[in-house]
Design a protein around this motif. Structure first.
Motif, PDB file in Angstrom:
ATOM      1  N   UNK A 166       0.858  -1.104  -0.126  1.00 24.84           N
ATOM      2  CA  UNK A 166       0.092   0.281  -0.257  1.00 24.84           C
ATOM      3  C   UNK A 166       0.925   1.161  -0.040  1.00 24.84           C
ATOM      4  N   UNK A 167       1.519   0.735   0.523  1.00 18.80           N
ATOM      5  CA  UNK A 167       2.876   1.781   1.129  1.00 18.80           C
ATOM      6  C   UNK A 167       3.831   2.626  -0.768  1.00 18.80           C
ATOM      7  N   UNK A 168       3.949   1.303  -0.847  1.00 17.07           N
ATOM      8  CA  UNK A 168       5.116   1.409  -2.556  1.00 17.07           C
ATOM      9  C   UNK A 168       3.747   2.865  -3.189  1.00 17.07           C
ATOM     10  N   UNK A 169       2.397   2.038  -3.136  1.00 15.11           N
ATOM     11  CA  UNK A 169       1.277   2.390  -4.588  1.00 15.11           C
ATOM     12  C   UNK A 169       1.438   3.916  -4.171  1.00 15.11           C
ATOM     13  N   UNK A 170       1.274   3.820  -2.819  1.00 14.95           N
ATOM     14  CA  UNK A 170       1.372   5.581  -2.077  1.00 14.95           C
ATOM     15  C   UNK A 170       3.083   6.336  -2.797  1.00 14.95           C
ATOM     16  N   UNK A 171       3.574   5.794  -2.783  1.00 11.96           N
ATOM     17  CA  UNK A 171       5.377   6.161  -3.307  1.00 11.96           C
ATOM     18  C   UNK A 171       5.538   6.819  -4.228  1.00 11.96           C
ATOM     19  N   UNK A 172       4.560   6.079  -5.354  1.00 10.13           N
ATOM     20  CA  UNK A 172       4.812   6.218  -7.098  1.00 10.13           C
ATOM     21  C   UNK A 172       3.094   7.228  -7.453  1.00 10.13           C
ATOM     22  N   UNK A 173       2.760   7.773  -6.448  1.00 11.84           N
ATOM     23  CA  UNK A 173       1.690   8.307  -6.604  1.00 11.84           C
ATOM     24  C   UNK A 173       1.895   9.928  -6.155  1.00 11.84           C
TER      25      UNK A 173
ATOM     26  N   UNK B 103      -1.400  15.165   7.178  1.00 10.56           N
ATOM     27  CA  UNK B 103      -2.057  14.222   7.952  1.00 10.56           C
ATOM     28  C   UNK B 103      -2.660  13.789   6.980  1.00 10.56           C
ATOM     29  N   UNK B 104      -4.284  14.529   7.018  1.00 14.06           N
ATOM     30  CA  UNK B 104      -5.827  14.432   5.670  1.00 14.06           C
ATOM     31  C   UNK B 104      -5.403  13.710   4.748  1.00 14.06           C
ATOM     32  N   UNK B 105      -4.301  13.841   3.674  1.00 11.11           N
ATOM     33  CA  UNK B 105      -4.279  13.887   2.684  1.00 11.11           C
ATOM     34  C   UNK B 105      -3.466  12.661   2.862  1.00 11.11           C
ATOM     35  N   UNK B 106      -2.382  12.195   3.262  1.00 11.01           N
ATOM     36  CA  UNK B 106      -2.127  10.448   3.546  1.00 11.01           C
ATOM     37  C   UNK B 106      -3.388  10.305   3.775  1.00 11.01           C
ATOM     38  N   UNK B 107      -4.083  10.239   4.849  1.00 10.82           N
ATOM     39  CA  UNK B 107      -5.229   9.701   5.555  1.00 10.82           C
ATOM     40  C   UNK B 107      -6.212   9.206   4.493  1.00 10.82           C
ATOM     41  N   UNK B 108      -6.414  10.260   3.959  1.00 12.19           N
ATOM     42  CA  UNK B 108      -7.497   9.727   2.878  1.00 12.19           C
ATOM     43  C   UNK B 108      -6.850   9.332   1.457  1.00 12.19           C
ATOM     44  N   UNK B 109      -6.171   9.307   1.229  1.00  8.52           N
ATOM     45  CA  UNK B 109      -5.348   8.220  -0.059  1.00  8.52           C
ATOM     46  C   UNK B 109      -4.691   7.180   0.664  1.00  8.52           C
ATOM     47  N   UNK B 110      -4.073   6.612   2.450  1.00 15.07           N
ATOM     48  CA  UNK B 110      -4.019   5.171   2.448  1.00 15.07           C
ATOM     49  C   UNK B 110      -6.200   4.832   2.491  1.00 15.07           C
ATOM     50  N   UNK B 111      -6.323   4.924   2.867  1.00 15.69           N
ATOM     51  CA  UNK B 111      -8.408   4.780   2.994  1.00 15.69           C
ATOM     52  C   UNK B 111      -8.447   4.646   1.397  1.00 15.69           C
ATOM     53  N   UNK B 112      -8.150   5.091   0.232  1.00 15.59           N
ATOM     54  CA  UNK B 112      -8.300   4.919  -1.212  1.00 15.59           C
ATOM     55  C   UNK B 112      -7.838   3.556  -1.616  1.00 15.59           C
TER      56      UNK B 112
ATOM     57  N   UNK C 130      -5.574   1.460   0.839  1.00  8.72           N
ATOM     58  CA  UNK C 130      -6.077   0.328   0.750  1.00  8.72           C
ATOM     59  C   UNK C 130      -7.311  -0.639   0.599  1.00  8.72           C
ATOM     60  N   UNK C 131      -8.519  -0.226   0.815  1.00 10.44           N
ATOM     61  CA  UNK C 131      -9.113  -0.995   1.242  1.00 10.44           C
ATOM     62  C   UNK C 131      -9.448  -1.671   2.239  1.00 10.44           C
ATOM     63  N   UNK C 132      -8.796  -1.598   3.610  1.00 12.03           N
ATOM     64  CA  UNK C 132      -9.613  -1.939   4.752  1.00 12.03           C
ATOM     65  C   UNK C 132      -9.071  -0.847   5.473  1.00 12.03           C
ATOM     66  N   UNK C 133     -10.024  -0.257   5.905  1.00  9.17           N
ATOM     67  CA  UNK C 133     -10.273   0.742   7.115  1.00  9.17           C
ATOM     68  C   UNK C 133      -9.057   0.599   8.384  1.00  9.17           C
ATOM     69  N   UNK C 134      -9.933  -0.883   8.973  1.00  5.58           N
ATOM     70  CA  UNK C 134      -9.166  -1.536  10.380  1.00  5.58           C
ATOM     71  C   UNK C 134      -7.901  -1.210  10.167  1.00  5.58           C
ATOM     72  N   UNK C 135      -7.039  -1.399   8.609  1.00  5.26           N
ATOM     73  CA  UNK C 135      -5.552  -1.672   8.845  1.00  5.26           C
ATOM     74  C   UNK C 135      -4.977  -0.288   8.971  1.00  5.26           C
ATOM     75  N   UNK C 136      -6.215   0.129   8.301  1.00  3.53           N
ATOM     76  CA  UNK C 136      -5.161   1.606   8.606  1.00  3.53           C
ATOM     77  C   UNK C 136      -5.693   2.457   9.357  1.00  3.53           C
TER      78      UNK C 136
END
Length: 372
Positions: free
Chosen positions: A10-17, A98-107, A109-115
């Motif tokens: 998930x973080x790797x995908x985030x890094x590319x984006x 923080x909210x930028x990364x938080x929203x991106x992680x939720x979008x 990951x697909x696993x809100x509990x994990x985030x």
């Protein structure tokens, strides 16, 4: 199921984006209006957002729990301080990460509990980044202020440097000090314990320039500083000091300051308010007489022929008369009959040879008797 591998992907995908994250950040920043009037170009904001978000995402990818931010927060804080950005707006902007990364992680990951289980880590990383940016900003701001004070001191050293002024020096100094070369200035000097009060007030006043001198301080200000009321009474109230008004041009300030310091040295210990040259000139003249073998005392030696109590009354009456020029006013002030006042003035003239009704004698008496 939350695994390290899934988080890493998930973080790797985030890094590319990161460019997309930076665009989302800039949209939030624009919506909240924090940087609407800040001196930062759109390109600067975009590049900084990408660099910052890339760093933060890299920290999320760490598996050792450590936070190592390198020199980016230091560079960013110092750069924004030099640009003149408002600190509160800067910190609020950084915390938008923080909210930028938080929203991106939720979008992604697909696993809100994990985030959610990683929220503490995300907040710790963003908070550490914001704090380091904040500290760097304050440190650079302090350095800039000290540099500005040093430059200001150098300009004043040049202004007060003895010797003939170099051509166009006053114009260059005026530009550096932020005043008009041909403005009308007020100069004030205070010494000893009075100087501390004046120095403290001057340090908080807008448009007031301060220079330390031996035993005290000199301050001066222009009478036409845009947006700043003349300090005047607020600066000097209750301080035994000498104020020289209407000094014609910046080039005349050092001479006025020198005269003000000399007069300030002669103020009586009990002086509790500002005086001008009109009030202080007798002190300067008296000193000049005293420097010639105590001439001032010799000119009043005739009073020694009177009893001490009578001599004191004659001095008080003479000073009151010199202050007002009115026999009736002196009588009211000293609670006696006007004929008593006239008799004392005649007695004073007989002992000293100074007829206070004659301007020349009165002027000399003002010098010899000093302030009432």
């Amino acid at each position: 199921m939350d695994t390290e591998d899934a988080w890493a992907r998930t973080v790797a995908r985030l890094r590319r984006q990161v460019p997309e994250l930076a665009a989302a950040f800039l949209t939030r920043l624009e919506d909240e209006g924090h940087y609407d009037d800040q001196p930062v170009s759109p390109a600067d904001l975009r590049d900084t957002a990408q660099e910052s978000l890339a760093l933060l995402v890299d920290q999320l990818a760490r598996t050792d729990g450590r936070i190592e931010l390198g020199d980016l927060p230091d560079r960013l804080g110092r750069h924004r301080a030099r640009q003149g950005v408002d600190l509160d707006d800067l910190v609020r902007a950084v915390r938008l990460d923080f909210p930028v990364l938080w929203s991106a992680l939720l979008d992604r990951s697909g696993d809100a509990a994990a985030v959610a289980r990683r929220a503490d880590r995300l907040w710790a990383v963003v908070d550490a980044y914001a704090r380091e940016v904040h500290f760097a900003f304050l440190d650079e701001q302090a350095l800039l202020a000290e540099q500005q004070r040093d430059e200001h001191r150098q300009l004043l050293d040049l202004l007060f440097r003895p010797g003939p002024p170099a051509e166009h020096r006053a114009a260059r100094l005026a530009a550096g000090l932020g005043v008009r070369e041909n403005a009308r200035f007020t100069v004030c000097a205070a010494l000893a314990d009075r100087a501390a009060t004046l120095r403290g007030r001057a340090a908080r006043a807008i448009g007031v320039h301060l220079r330390d001198v031996e035993y005290g301080v000199v301050v001066f200000w222009a009478g036409d500083v845009p947006g700043a009321p003349a300090p005047g009474h607020r600066l000097t109230a209750g301080i035994g000091c000498v104020v020289v008004d209407d000094v014609d041009g910046l080039g005349a300030v050092p001479g006025a300051a020198s005269a003000a310091v000399r007069m300030a040295h002669l103020l009586p210990p009990g002086a509790t308010g500002p005086v001008g040259p009109r009030e202080a000139w007798p002190l300067v003249a008296r000193q000049a007489l005293d420097e010639h073998g105590g001439l001032a005392g010799a000119l009043l030696a005739g009073l020694d022929a009177a009893r001490p109590d009578e001599a004191e009354l004659l001095r008080a009456t003479a000073q009151a008369y010199l202050d007002s020029g009115s026999v009736a006013e002196v009588a009211g002030r000293l609670y006696c009959h006007r004929n008593t006042v006239l008799n004392r003035l005649r007695r004073f003239a007989g002992l000293t040879g100074l007829d206070l009704t004659r301007p020349r004698d009165a002027a000399l008496a003002v010098v010899l008797l000093g302030p009432p």
